[in-house]
Design a protein around this motif. Structure first.
Motif, PDB file in Angstrom:
ATOM      1  N   ILE A   1       0.808  -1.045   0.088  1.00  0.00           N
ATOM      2  CA  ILE A   1      -0.039  -0.086   0.077  1.00  0.00           C
ATOM      3  C   ILE A   1       0.768   1.209  -0.072  1.00  0.00           C
ATOM      4  CG2 ILE A   1      -1.818   1.249   1.259  1.00  0.00           C
ATOM      5  CD1 ILE A   1      -2.576  -1.288   2.474  1.00  0.00           C
ATOM      6  N   LEU A   2       0.354   2.254  -0.798  1.00  0.00           N
ATOM      7  CA  LEU A   2       1.024   3.393  -0.932  1.00  0.00           C
ATOM      8  C   LEU A   2       0.274   4.431  -0.103  1.00  0.00           C
ATOM      9  CD1 LEU A   2       3.350   5.628  -1.365  1.00  0.00           C
ATOM     10  CD2 LEU A   2       2.268   5.670  -3.740  1.00  0.00           C
ATOM     11  N   TYR A   3       0.240   4.880   0.882  1.00  0.00           N
ATOM     12  CA  TYR A   3      -0.568   6.027   1.447  1.00  0.00           C
ATOM     13  C   TYR A   3      -0.043   7.577   1.061  1.00  0.00           C
ATOM     14  CZ  TYR A   3      -2.245   2.668   4.791  1.00  0.00           C
ATOM     15  OH  TYR A   3      -2.748   1.613   5.490  1.00  0.00           O
ATOM     16  N   SER A   4      -1.055   7.968   0.273  1.00  0.00           N
ATOM     17  CA  SER A   4      -0.849   9.250  -0.511  1.00  0.00           C
ATOM     18  C   SER A   4      -1.994  10.172  -0.285  1.00  0.00           C
ATOM     19  CB  SER A   4      -0.477   8.787  -1.732  1.00  0.00           C
ATOM     20  OG  SER A   4      -0.282   9.808  -2.641  1.00  0.00           O
TER      21      SER A   4
ATOM     22  N   HIS B   1       3.352  16.249  -4.336  1.00  0.00           N
ATOM     23  CA  HIS B   1       4.402  15.915  -4.904  1.00  0.00           C
ATOM     24  C   HIS B   1       5.597  14.958  -4.350  1.00  0.00           C
ATOM     25  CE1 HIS B   1       6.433  18.959  -2.325  1.00  0.00           C
ATOM     26  NE2 HIS B   1       7.759  18.432  -3.030  1.00  0.00           N
ATOM     27  N   LEU B   2       5.731  14.814  -3.050  1.00  0.00           N
ATOM     28  CA  LEU B   2       6.583  13.887  -2.566  1.00  0.00           C
ATOM     29  C   LEU B   2       5.861  12.428  -2.797  1.00  0.00           C
ATOM     30  CD1 LEU B   2       7.584  15.606   0.724  1.00  0.00           C
ATOM     31  CD2 LEU B   2       8.972  15.331  -1.303  1.00  0.00           C
ATOM     32  N   CYS B   3       4.555  12.305  -2.665  1.00  0.00           N
ATOM     33  CA  CYS B   3       3.914  11.066  -3.118  1.00  0.00           C
ATOM     34  C   CYS B   3       4.100  10.670  -4.531  1.00  0.00           C
ATOM     35  CB  CYS B   3       2.417  11.121  -2.651  1.00  0.00           C
ATOM     36  SG  CYS B   3       2.287  11.616  -0.993  1.00  0.00           S
ATOM     37  N   GLU B   4       4.123  11.570  -5.478  1.00  0.00           N
ATOM     38  CA  GLU B   4       4.079  11.478  -6.596  1.00  0.00           C
ATOM     39  C   GLU B   4       5.719  10.852  -6.828  1.00  0.00           C
ATOM     40  OE1 GLU B   4       3.164  14.899  -8.594  1.00  0.00           O
ATOM     41  OE2 GLU B   4       1.031  15.002  -8.022  1.00  0.00           O
ATOM     42  N   GLN B   5       6.596  11.515  -6.269  1.00  0.00           N
ATOM     43  CA  GLN B   5       8.225  11.012  -6.611  1.00  0.00           C
ATOM     44  C   GLN B   5       8.255   9.567  -5.957  1.00  0.00           C
ATOM     45  OE1 GLN B   5      10.760  13.849  -4.490  1.00  0.00           O
ATOM     46  NE2 GLN B   5       9.886  15.308  -5.726  1.00  0.00           N
ATOM     47  N   ALA B   6       7.624   9.267  -4.672  1.00  0.00           N
ATOM     48  CA  ALA B   6       7.681   7.978  -3.993  1.00  0.00           C
ATOM     49  C   ALA B   6       7.051   6.786  -5.143  1.00  0.00           C
ATOM     50  CB  ALA B   6       6.803   7.954  -2.900  1.00  0.00           C
TER      51      ALA B   6
ATOM     52  N   VAL C   1      -2.898   2.231  -3.970  1.00  0.00           N
ATOM     53  CA  VAL C   1      -2.671   3.746  -3.401  1.00  0.00           C
ATOM     54  C   VAL C   1      -3.847   4.242  -2.489  1.00  0.00           C
ATOM     55  CG1 VAL C   1      -2.354   6.159  -4.136  1.00  0.00           C
ATOM     56  CG2 VAL C   1      -1.365   4.474  -5.519  1.00  0.00           C
ATOM     57  N   ILE C   2      -3.661   4.439  -1.299  1.00  0.00           N
ATOM     58  CA  ILE C   2      -4.685   4.841  -0.492  1.00  0.00           C
ATOM     59  C   ILE C   2      -4.562   6.362  -0.274  1.00  0.00           C
ATOM     60  CG2 ILE C   2      -5.988   4.781   1.802  1.00  0.00           C
ATOM     61  CD1 ILE C   2      -5.408   1.790   1.660  1.00  0.00           C
ATOM     62  N   ASP C   3      -5.657   7.351  -0.680  1.00  0.00           N
ATOM     63  CA  ASP C   3      -5.606   8.469  -0.330  1.00  0.00           C
ATOM     64  C   ASP C   3      -6.100   8.863   1.229  1.00  0.00           C
ATOM     65  OD1 ASP C   3      -6.316  11.417  -0.257  1.00  0.00           O
ATOM     66  OD2 ASP C   3      -6.692  11.478  -2.206  1.00  0.00           O
ATOM     67  N   ILE C   4      -5.324   9.341   1.883  1.00  0.00           N
ATOM     68  CA  ILE C   4      -5.434   9.428   3.193  1.00  0.00           C
ATOM     69  C   ILE C   4      -6.489  10.320   3.579  1.00  0.00           C
ATOM     70  CG2 ILE C   4      -3.381   8.790   3.978  1.00  0.00           C
ATOM     71  CD1 ILE C   4      -2.827  12.063   4.429  1.00  0.00           C
ATOM     72  N   VAL C   5      -7.079  11.085   2.565  1.00  0.00           N
ATOM     73  CA  VAL C   5      -8.227  11.943   2.790  1.00  0.00           C
ATOM     74  C   VAL C   5      -9.611  11.335   3.132  1.00  0.00           C
ATOM     75  CG1 VAL C   5      -9.659  13.828   1.658  1.00  0.00           C
ATOM     76  CG2 VAL C   5      -7.078  14.104   1.985  1.00  0.00           C
ATOM     77  N   ASP C   6      -9.596  10.238   2.174  1.00  0.00           N
ATOM     78  CA  ASP C   6     -10.880   9.389   2.012  1.00  0.00           C
ATOM     79  C   ASP C   6     -10.709   8.042   3.081  1.00  0.00           C
ATOM     80  OD1 ASP C   6     -11.444  10.670  -0.267  1.00  0.00           O
ATOM     81  OD2 ASP C   6     -10.255   9.055  -1.528  1.00  0.00           O
ATOM     82  N   ASP C   7      -9.819   7.990   3.838  1.00  0.00           N
ATOM     83  CA  ASP C   7      -9.712   6.802   5.301  1.00  0.00           C
ATOM     84  C   ASP C   7      -9.441   7.641   6.589  1.00  0.00           C
ATOM     85  OD1 ASP C   7      -8.565   5.180   6.977  1.00  0.00           O
ATOM     86  OD2 ASP C   7      -8.432   3.633   5.218  1.00  0.00           O
ATOM     87  N   ALA C   8     -10.365   7.892   7.403  1.00  0.00           N
ATOM     88  CA  ALA C   8      -9.888   8.593   8.505  1.00  0.00           C
ATOM     89  C   ALA C   8      -8.854   8.184   9.366  1.00  0.00           C
ATOM     90  CB  ALA C   8     -11.423   8.534   9.461  1.00  0.00           C
TER      91      ALA C   8
END
Length: 78
Positions: free
Chosen positions: A6-9, A14-19, A34-41
Motif C-alpha cells: 500500500i502507498l499512503y498518499s 509531489h513527494l507522493c508522486e516522487q515515491a 494507493v490509498i488517499d488518506i483524505v478518504d480514510d479517517a
C-alpha cells in the motif's frame, strides 16, 4: 510478495508522486494499492504529516527513501 503493498498518499502531494515513480522504477511490475488518506479517517489520523508511506503488513517505509533503500526494504519484507 504475498502481502499487499500500500502507498499512503493524497492528491497534489509531489513527494507522493516522487515515491510512486520511484516504486515503479525499482520494481515496474509490482502490484500495489494507493490509498488517499483524505478518504480514510484512520489513515489520515496516522499519516497526515508523514506521507508518503509504503506499507506491507506491519512493515512501513516512510519518506524520504531512495532507490537502494526501497529495494532493500522490499527484499527484507518478503
Amino acid at each position: 510478495m504475498s502481502r499487499q503493498l500500500i502507498l499512503y498518499s493524497t492528491w497534489g502531494c509531489h513527494l507522493c508522486e516522487q515515491a510512486e515513480q520511484l516504486l515503479q522504477q525499482v520494481v515496474p511490475d509490482i502490484a500495489y494499492e494507493v490509498i488517499d488518506i483524505v478518504d480514510d479517517a484512520a489513515a489520515f489520523a496516522r499519516y497526515r504529516v508523514a506521507i508518503p508511506v509504503l506499507r506491507v503488513g506491519d512493515k512501513e517505509l516512510g519518506w524520504p527513501f531512495n532507490a537502494a533503500q526501497l529495494a532493500t526494504w522490499l527484499k527484507d519484507i518478503k
